[in-house]
Design a protein around this motif. Structure first.
Motif, short mmCIF file in Angstrom:
data_model
loop_
_atom_site.label_atom_id
_atom_site.label_comp_id
_atom_site.label_asym_id
_atom_site.label_seq_id
_atom_site.Cartn_x
_atom_site.Cartn_y
_atom_site.Cartn_z
N LEU A 33 56.40 120.12 63.56
CA LEU A 33 55.78 119.29 65.26
C LEU A 33 54.67 119.05 65.31
O LEU A 33 54.63 118.10 66.71
CB LEU A 33 56.40 120.78 66.18
CG LEU A 33 56.85 120.32 67.39
CD1 LEU A 33 57.20 119.50 67.96
CD2 LEU A 33 57.16 121.91 68.24
N ASN A 34 53.87 119.77 64.74
CA ASN A 34 52.22 119.89 64.74
C ASN A 34 52.08 118.19 64.78
O ASN A 34 51.13 117.43 64.99
CB ASN A 34 51.78 120.84 63.95
CG ASN A 34 50.75 122.00 65.13
OD1 ASN A 34 50.56 121.62 66.24
ND2 ASN A 34 50.54 123.16 64.31
N ALA A 35 52.93 117.87 63.14
CA ALA A 35 52.72 116.36 63.22
C ALA A 35 53.60 115.44 64.04
O ALA A 35 53.08 114.12 64.04
CB ALA A 35 53.75 116.53 61.37
N VAL A 70 52.71 110.96 67.61
CA VAL A 70 53.55 110.35 68.62
C VAL A 70 52.39 109.67 70.12
O VAL A 70 52.16 108.79 70.59
CB VAL A 70 55.17 111.12 69.79
CG1 VAL A 70 54.84 110.39 71.12
CG2 VAL A 70 55.47 111.56 69.12
N LYS A 71 51.42 110.73 69.85
CA LYS A 71 50.07 110.72 70.77
C LYS A 71 49.23 109.75 70.35
O LYS A 71 47.74 109.20 70.71
CB LYS A 71 48.91 112.31 70.98
CG LYS A 71 49.70 113.43 71.70
CD LYS A 71 49.20 113.47 72.09
CE LYS A 71 49.45 115.38 73.02
NZ LYS A 71 48.86 115.55 73.71
N ASP A 121 54.68 96.94 74.83
CA ASP A 121 54.57 97.96 75.36
C ASP A 121 53.94 98.34 72.92
O ASP A 121 54.52 97.91 72.92
CB ASP A 121 54.77 99.42 75.11
CG ASP A 121 55.19 100.81 75.16
OD1 ASP A 121 54.01 100.84 76.30
OD2 ASP A 121 54.67 101.67 74.21
N LYS A 122 52.96 99.22 73.14
CA LYS A 122 52.38 99.28 71.64
C LYS A 122 53.14 100.26 71.02
O LYS A 122 53.58 99.48 69.28
CB LYS A 122 51.29 100.19 71.81
CG LYS A 122 50.63 100.16 70.20
CD LYS A 122 48.95 100.82 70.94
CE LYS A 122 48.40 101.52 69.19
NZ LYS A 122 48.48 102.94 69.55
N ALA A 123 53.97 100.87 71.01
CA ALA A 123 55.06 101.74 70.76
C ALA A 123 56.54 100.46 69.75
O ALA A 123 56.61 100.45 69.06
CB ALA A 123 55.64 102.56 71.04
N LEU A 124 56.63 99.34 70.23
CA LEU A 124 57.72 98.32 70.09
C LEU A 124 56.63 97.73 68.83
O LEU A 124 57.62 97.09 68.34
CB LEU A 124 57.95 97.94 71.19
CG LEU A 124 58.95 97.77 71.76
CD1 LEU A 124 58.44 98.93 73.18
CD2 LEU A 124 59.63 97.27 72.64
N PHE A 125 55.55 97.19 68.60
CA PHE A 125 55.06 97.13 67.82
C PHE A 125 55.47 97.54 66.31
O PHE A 125 55.03 97.03 65.01
CB PHE A 125 53.29 97.03 67.53
CG PHE A 125 52.91 96.21 68.42
CD1 PHE A 125 54.18 94.29 68.39
CD2 PHE A 125 52.76 96.18 69.55
CE1 PHE A 125 53.23 93.04 68.84
CE2 PHE A 125 52.24 94.74 70.55
CZ PHE A 125 52.82 93.92 70.50
#
Ligand code: GLN
Length: 268
Positions: free
Chosen positions: A45-47, A52-53, A184-188
């Motif tokens: 979970l930490n990883a 994600v952050k 959105d950056k995440a889509l890259f």
């Protein structure tokens, strides 16, 4: 660490990630937030939270994502299955049409093909993709569900397709140049060749609609997922190619999302 400690760090990520890691509902997790997580789950979970952050998609960090009630292996080899696409699957499952042979063009994780094969045991479903690594992932997902009515093979659109089908389905790359630049950056982190549909976003629709009739039976149907602003252009392409019974459906957010067409009127 306790669930509570993670909820304080990031409630949303913790709830989604733990619901997958522990196979528990979000409500259960909220009501039992005093539970002590073992070292393995704590480290995982930490990883996940850290990734994600930093902008990495949660679905890839988890490595699994639910689509149409099935848990798919999800990684950078293919596009993340989206909830809007579940509607495409549902429309085909509920449609009163022949479905013996179905072809999913640009299958990616295999989410569309596998959920159709899982729910339509009488159908034979094939999934094709230009990407070898996507086909590898789709086959790993097929193994997970022990299905014998679905297969996957590499094909650049119809280049390796020699059969005719009752249903062609596709969620092709449809994002246009302008929208791709503002994503959105995440889509890259997702494969560009699964998202980008050329300058006008219509590159693959032109190819698919132009060639589909050669791969559809006389009573065949075409189901396409489309971008929020593409309905008129795609209906026009279908009309120009003399398709019948052209219909569109909106997604749960009210955006035009699915287009349906038949080779010939009313014999589907
Ligand atoms: N629905 C995806 C998005 O908007 C795009 C998927 C696609 O190009 N087929 O992020």
């Amino acid at each position: 660490m306790k669930i509570k400690n993670f909820l304080e760090i990031d409630k949303d990520i913790t709830l989604i990630a733990l619901s997958y890691l522990l196979n528990k509902s979000k409500n259960y997790l909220l009501l039992n937030d005093q539970i002590d997580l073992n070292d393995e789950i704590t480290n995982k979970l930490n990883a996940i939270i850290k990734k994600v952050k930093n902008g990495y998609p949660l679905q890839y960090a988890l490595g699994r994502w639910n689509f149409y009630g099935l848990d798919f292996i999800t990684d950078e080899r293919a596009l993340i299955p989206r909830p809007e696409t579940e509607l495409l699957v549902e429309k085909i499952i509920k449609a009163d049409i022949k479905k013996e042979k179905i072809l999913d063009i640009g299958t990616g994780t295999g989410a569309i093909a596998i959920s159709l094969a899982f729910n339509l045991k009488e159908s034979l479903v094939s999934g094709i993709d230009i990407s070898e690594s996507a086909i590898e992932l789709a086959n790993e997902n097929k193994e997970k569900f022990s299905l014998d009515n679905v297969d996957f093979f590499v094909s650049d659109l119809f280049s390796n397709v020699f059969d005719k089908y009752n249903v062609l389905v596709s969620n092709p790359p449809y994002i246009n140049k302008k929208d791709y630049q503002n994503l959105d950056k995440a889509l890259f982190y997702e494969p560009k060749n699964a998202l980008y549909g050329g300058d006008d976003g219509l590159f693959f629709y032109k190819k698919i609609i132009g060639q589909a009739k050669n791969y559809l039976k006389e009573d065949g149907c075409l189901f396409l997922e489309i971008g929020y602003d593409q309905r008129n252009a795609i209906e026009k392409l279908l009309e120009e190619n003399s398709y019948a019974n052209i219909n569109s459906y909106k997604d749960y957010n009210g955006f035009d999302r699915i287009v349906f067409a038949q080779v010939k009127e009313d014999i589907c």
